[in-house]
Design a protein around this motif. Structure first.
Motif, PDB file in Angstrom:
ATOM      1  N   PRO A  91      45.980 -16.195  31.118  1.00 47.66           N
ATOM      2  CA  PRO A  91      46.607 -17.768  31.359  1.00 47.66           C
ATOM      3  C   PRO A  91      47.997 -17.940  31.926  1.00 47.66           C
ATOM      4  N   THR A  92      48.692 -16.644  31.622  1.00 51.18           N
ATOM      5  CA  THR A  92      50.124 -16.903  32.288  1.00 51.18           C
ATOM      6  C   THR A  92      50.369 -16.319  33.569  1.00 51.18           C
ATOM      7  N   PRO A  93      51.023 -16.990  34.389  1.00 53.73           N
ATOM      8  CA  PRO A  93      51.133 -16.608  35.618  1.00 53.73           C
ATOM      9  C   PRO A  93      51.663 -15.040  35.703  1.00 53.73           C
ATOM     10  N   VAL A  94      51.204 -14.408  36.484  1.00 50.80           N
ATOM     11  CA  VAL A  94      51.687 -12.963  36.596  1.00 50.80           C
ATOM     12  C   VAL A  94      51.359 -12.756  38.371  1.00 50.80           C
ATOM     13  N   LYS A  95      52.193 -11.587  38.797  1.00 52.90           N
ATOM     14  CA  LYS A  95      52.055 -11.207  40.056  1.00 52.90           C
ATOM     15  C   LYS A  95      50.945 -10.176  40.303  1.00 52.90           C
ATOM     16  N   ASP A  96      50.554 -10.176  41.357  1.00 50.00           N
ATOM     17  CA  ASP A  96      49.444  -9.400  41.984  1.00 50.00           C
ATOM     18  C   ASP A  96      48.270 -10.290  41.592  1.00 50.00           C
TER      19      ASP A  96
END
Ligand code: AMP
Ligand code: MG
Length: 684
Positions: A19-24
């Motif tokens: 759920p948490t925005p992350v890279k890639d």
């Protein structure tokens, strides 16, 4: 090329990222809005379909960009999916990939693909903990790759990764495999509303294109995730582009491998030569109909010249190498079509009165104030409509006294005014590649703001005569000689068609000498037109030499006048061997040579326009061959030259065109309509 909505998607080939925005992970952004994070592909696909629905029903055009290759290096699609069609490969992946948020089969599919080819490869980069037979973990462990490592576009995009690499930082291979099925579904569900650049014309409500954001990025701000920053910047970048510039970016020749929107396409070098068997046509005991011979040439010849930019002033008669896109609208602003008075229309029926303003609007000297309602201003033809003016009344229809203007209505809104862009809009494709430019085209393109165009290099046409009996123009000739009448004629014809003519002189009936001449000529010509020596007799050295190359085709064409046409390639240069008789040589040049040379020159297969004209002659002909009769118009009728003998050169000068009689048996009576093709229609 106007779009209203720009959406860019940074794709990902992995599993659900939480759920948490992350890279890639997956990021998408609509220009002018904030980037959106998607934890998996299923969610973004639904979001995207909704967005496209909404925009289409609101009448807005969408450009949607995706940051993964839309195709694989040349030959892969054909080897896997059958036809050399990018969409067949998309479908293959849609059928073979299974995808859920938590798991997908991409590494196994890659192994399956590898198993279709000898050796280990081309895919590599198994990212799972379990080993997969046939899918190495390292690129160096591959033993074979029958395809190129990179697509052509990737050789121009520094730092790009290959489609074959499935895992590791920056790898794009997984994204392609997990992206193409999604594109396939979008294409299926939006059907005629969606096109895929560069494979399809980008003229639908939704256009999808491959992008590569890292191409043009500055540094990412510290507080932002790089992927989010990239999609936002790219979306805004395209949204801020002029329609013309975007259309230019989209104006490329589409390789089956796909292309990245924004990467300039390199100038095309000289195209590949024709195939050695391009003239091979089954020849039995029968004679080939003219239309079959034409169809063969049409389908087996292709452009053999490169291209270059040219100033518009010098471009008449040249063949366009690319589509031409209007750089600005024509007219650029609304303007007056007449000399008169401008005001805010419409005007109702009955006598109308307006107050005249001081000043005027003339072509090149616009009035820069505003004309209030109830007022009018003097305006001249071609002058920009001042603000407040949309309608013009003709000066002949008014009376003016002091500061009053009076005329009798009604006058509709917009009368005598030209709208901006009513002729051409900015970004519109106004000419297609392959067109031979007319003087009028120079006006059209110039009006649309074009100063230079890419044209095909001129086709170098060598013209060669053969025969020991030939004396040259103006020379003293022995009684047993005839003059080489064909060469001046064929040179002039090729010149009239817009080609660069190279006079190759006259070859003796001597095989070794002719071979030498052909060797030298092939080096400096794109095509060689010869006359004489084209049959299968003892002294027909042209056909004998071409036969030695394995490329000779002797076409026995069911037409009069004409004898066999000898066609072949000499050191990759096509040779069109015309009959020796001047009449047959000219007719064959017009009927076969003109369209064939036009295609070699990068233009279209051209068909002359014939006109139905009452016959001023009577004639009956047998079935089985097409006939061309030298003819001209007299008193509205088409009359035929007295003799049909193909040695009679003077009849060619007497004629202004040819009557074409079809292959079937036919009796023509005086007054019957026959097809007359003026020489001008053959480009002369
Ligand atoms: P060929 O195909 O060489 O047998 O020639 C057929 C006929 O055309 C012969 O009568 C030739 O003399 C004549 N001919 C060949 N070349 C030319 C030429 N360049 N100009 C005028 N007549 C020609
Ligand atoms: Mg001869």
């Amino acid at each position: 090329m106007r779009f209203d909505t720009f959406v860019m998607v940074d794709w990902s080939g992995g599993n659900d990222r939480g759920p948490t925005p992350v890279k890639d992970a997956i990021w998408a952004c609509v220009a002018g809005q904030d980037p959106i994070y998607f934890r998996n592909r299923q969610l973004v696909e639904v979001w995207l379909a909704d967005l496209l629905e909404t925009e289409i029903s609101a009448g807005r055009r969408v450009l949607a960009g995706f940051d993964f290759p839309f195709g694989y290096p040349a030959g892969f699609g054909k080897a896997v999916a059958g036809p050399d069609d990018p969409f067949a490969l998309w479908q293959w992946f849609a059928e073979h990939i299974s995808d859920t948020p938590k798991a997908n089969n991409r590494f196994d599919v890659a192994a399956t693909l590898n198993s279709m080819f000898a050796g280990i490869g081309p895919f590599w980069g198994n990212g799972l903990s379990r080993d997969i037979a046939g899918l190495p973990r390292k690129g160096l462990a591959r033993t074979a790759n029958p395809f190129a490592e990179r697509r052509q576009v990737e050789t121009h995009a520094k730092g790009s990764f290959t489609c074959w690499q499935l895992s590791g930082a920056g790898a794009v291979g997984s994204q392609v495999m997990m992206g193409l099925p999604m594109l396939h579904r979008l294409r299926e569900s939006f059907a005629a509303d969606l096109s895929v650049w560069p494979f399809e014309a980008p003229d639908t409500p939704v256009v999808i294109a491959e992008i590569w954001p890292s191409l043009s990025m500055g540094d990412c701000p510290a507080n932002m995730i790089k992927d989010a920053y990239q999609v936002q910047l790219t979306a805004n970048h395209f949204a801020q582009m002029q329609a013309y510039d975007l259309a230019q970016l989209m104006n490329i020749t589409a390789p089956v491998e796909g292309w990245i929107l924004g990467v300039p396409q390199p100038k095309t070098k000289r195209p590949p030569p024709l195939r050695n068997d391009c003239f091979a046509m089954p020849q039995g005991a029968y004679w080939t109909p003219v239309s079959d011979a034409q169809a063969h040439l049409r389908h087996h010849l292709s452009c053999v010249v490169g291209q270059k930019p040219l100033r518009i002033q010098n471009a008449a008669g040249r063949i366009l190498a690319t589509d031409v896109i209007a750089k600005r609208a024509h007219p650029p602003t609304p303007n007056s079509a007449v000399d008169g008075y401008g005001f805010a229309g419409p005007a109702d029926a009955g006598e109308r009165q307006y107050t005249l303003l001081d000043g005027r609007s003339a072509a090149g000297a616009p009035f820069d104030g505003t004309v209030p309602v109830g007022h009018a201003i003097r305006i001249l033809t071609g002058a920009a409509l001042p603000s407040g003016v949309d309608t013009v009344v003709l000066q002949e229809d008014v009376v003016t006294q002091d500061d009053k203007l009076r005329f009798n209505g009604p006058l509709r809104l917009g009368a005598n005014a030209r709208k901006a862009g009513e002729d051409m809009t900015q970004g519109q494709t106004i000419m297609a590649a392959g067109r031979q430019l007319t003087p009028a085209d120079l006006a059209t393109m110039t009006a649309a703001g074009i100063g230079r165009v890419a044209v095909k290099r001129r086709l170098r046409v060598g013209v060669l005569s053969t025969g020991d009996e030939l004396a040259q123009a103006g020379e003293n000739a022995r009684a047993d000689q005839i003059y080489d009448a064909n060469r001046p004629m064929l040179c002039a014809i090729a010149n009239a068609w817009g080609h660069k003519v190279i006079d190759l002189g006259c070859a003796p009936d001597d095989r070794a000498a002719l071979r030498e001449i052909l060797n030298r000529s092939a080096a400096k010509c794109d095509v060689i037109l010869t006359s004489g020596g084209a049959s299968a007799g003892d002294e027909d050295h042209m056909s004998a030499l071409l036969k030695g190359t394995g490329s000779l085709a002797l076409w026995r064409i069911a037409m009069k006048p004409g004898r066999p046409l000898a066609l072949g390639l000499w050191r990759d240069t096509p040779v069109l061997g015309l009959p020796g008789n001047p009449v047959a040589a000219m007719v064959c040049a017009l009927v076969f040579g003109r369209p064939a040379l036009n295609v070699l020159a990068g233009g279209a297969w051209v068909t002359p326009q014939g006109y139905r004209v009452p016959a001023g002659f009577a004639k009956s002909k047998k079935a089985g061959r097409r006939e061309y009769i030298r003819a001209h118009i007299e008193d509205g009728k088409v009359v035929a030259f007295a003799s049909e003998g193909s040695g009679r050169v003077s009849g060619l000068s007497w004629a202004t065109g040819l009557v074409e009689l079809g292959d079937a048996a036919q009796t023509t009576a005086l007054g019957d309509l026959v097809r007359f093709i003026p020489f001008t229609e053959f480009g002369l």
